[in-house]
Design a protein around this motif. Sequence first.
Motif, PDB file in Angstrom:
ATOM      1  N   ASP A  21      49.842 -62.206-190.779  1.00  0.00           N
ATOM      2  CA  ASP A  21      50.283 -63.198-189.762  1.00  0.00           C
ATOM      3  C   ASP A  21      49.847 -63.439-188.579  1.00  0.00           C
ATOM      4  O   ASP A  21      50.236 -63.728-187.548  1.00  0.00           O
ATOM      5  N   GLU A  46      50.289 -73.869-189.538  1.00  0.00           N
ATOM      6  CA  GLU A  46      50.515 -74.289-190.832  1.00  0.00           C
ATOM      7  C   GLU A  46      49.857 -75.296-191.583  1.00  0.00           C
ATOM      8  O   GLU A  46      49.612 -75.297-192.653  1.00  0.00           O
ATOM      9  N   PRO A  92      49.571 -65.227-201.774  1.00  0.00           N
ATOM     10  CA  PRO A  92      50.912 -65.046-201.071  1.00  0.00           C
ATOM     11  C   PRO A  92      50.908 -66.346-200.363  1.00  0.00           C
ATOM     12  O   PRO A  92      51.978 -66.975-199.925  1.00  0.00           O
ATOM     13  N   LEU A  93      49.800 -66.928-199.618  1.00  0.00           N
ATOM     14  CA  LEU A  93      49.811 -68.231-198.896  1.00  0.00           C
ATOM     15  C   LEU A  93      50.367 -69.342-199.725  1.00  0.00           C
ATOM     16  O   LEU A  93      51.047 -70.279-199.194  1.00  0.00           O
ATOM     17  N   GLU A  96      53.979 -69.125-200.490  1.00  0.00           N
ATOM     18  CA  GLU A  96      54.891 -69.438-199.165  1.00  0.00           C
ATOM     19  C   GLU A  96      54.689 -70.999-198.882  1.00  0.00           C
ATOM     20  O   GLU A  96      55.531 -71.705-198.700  1.00  0.00           O
ATOM     21  N   HIS A 100      57.374 -74.048-198.837  1.00  0.00           N
ATOM     22  CA  HIS A 100      57.473 -75.149-197.735  1.00  0.00           C
ATOM     23  C   HIS A 100      57.466 -76.394-198.131  1.00  0.00           C
ATOM     24  O   HIS A 100      58.215 -77.267-197.501  1.00  0.00           O
TER      25      HIS A 100
END
Length: 180
Positions: A21, A46, A92-93, A96, A100
């Motif tokens: 994070d 982002e 994971p990114l 994620e 989005h």
Amino acid sequence: MSRASLLDDAIEHFAKHGIGDASLRGIAAAIGTSHRMLIYHFGSREGLLAEVVRSVEQQQRDLLASLVDLPIAEAAEEFWRRVTEAALVYGPLFFELSAHAMQDLPYTESLKADLINVWLPPLIELCVRAGIPPEQAPAYARLGLAASRGLLFDLLLTGDRAGVDEASALLNRLFTLPVR
């Protein structure tokens, strides 16, 4: 620093330390720049992360292209091994930011186009090389991409590398069965 060198530094940093994070300021400090420079080049945290995913995906497509001279089974095995290693860091990114993109968040517009469409031509070509009729190759390519990403998702959730590798090997064998 140029945009490209900042992106390379960010990718190298994430490969060594994971994404977690981390704030934009933390990322900037870790790669030796300012958060303002990252905002200038990528718009936001982002936006930077989306560019990291796009770049890693391009590296994977480049890897696939570099294996073109190997026998299909050997190329598939090597590609899977290297993609799973990358997925353990960036997966994971990837998932994620894929979520989005499904929500049409503005910074994922260019990423969205790269998640599926740019993969299909090289995968279609690979399917044709493997003996799949050209008219069926697009469906096989899409299925292979979806199944592989599903297996990567499984790996990230379960950590069952042996089970996921076995399923990937089965998928590769299924792709070499005679097509009717």
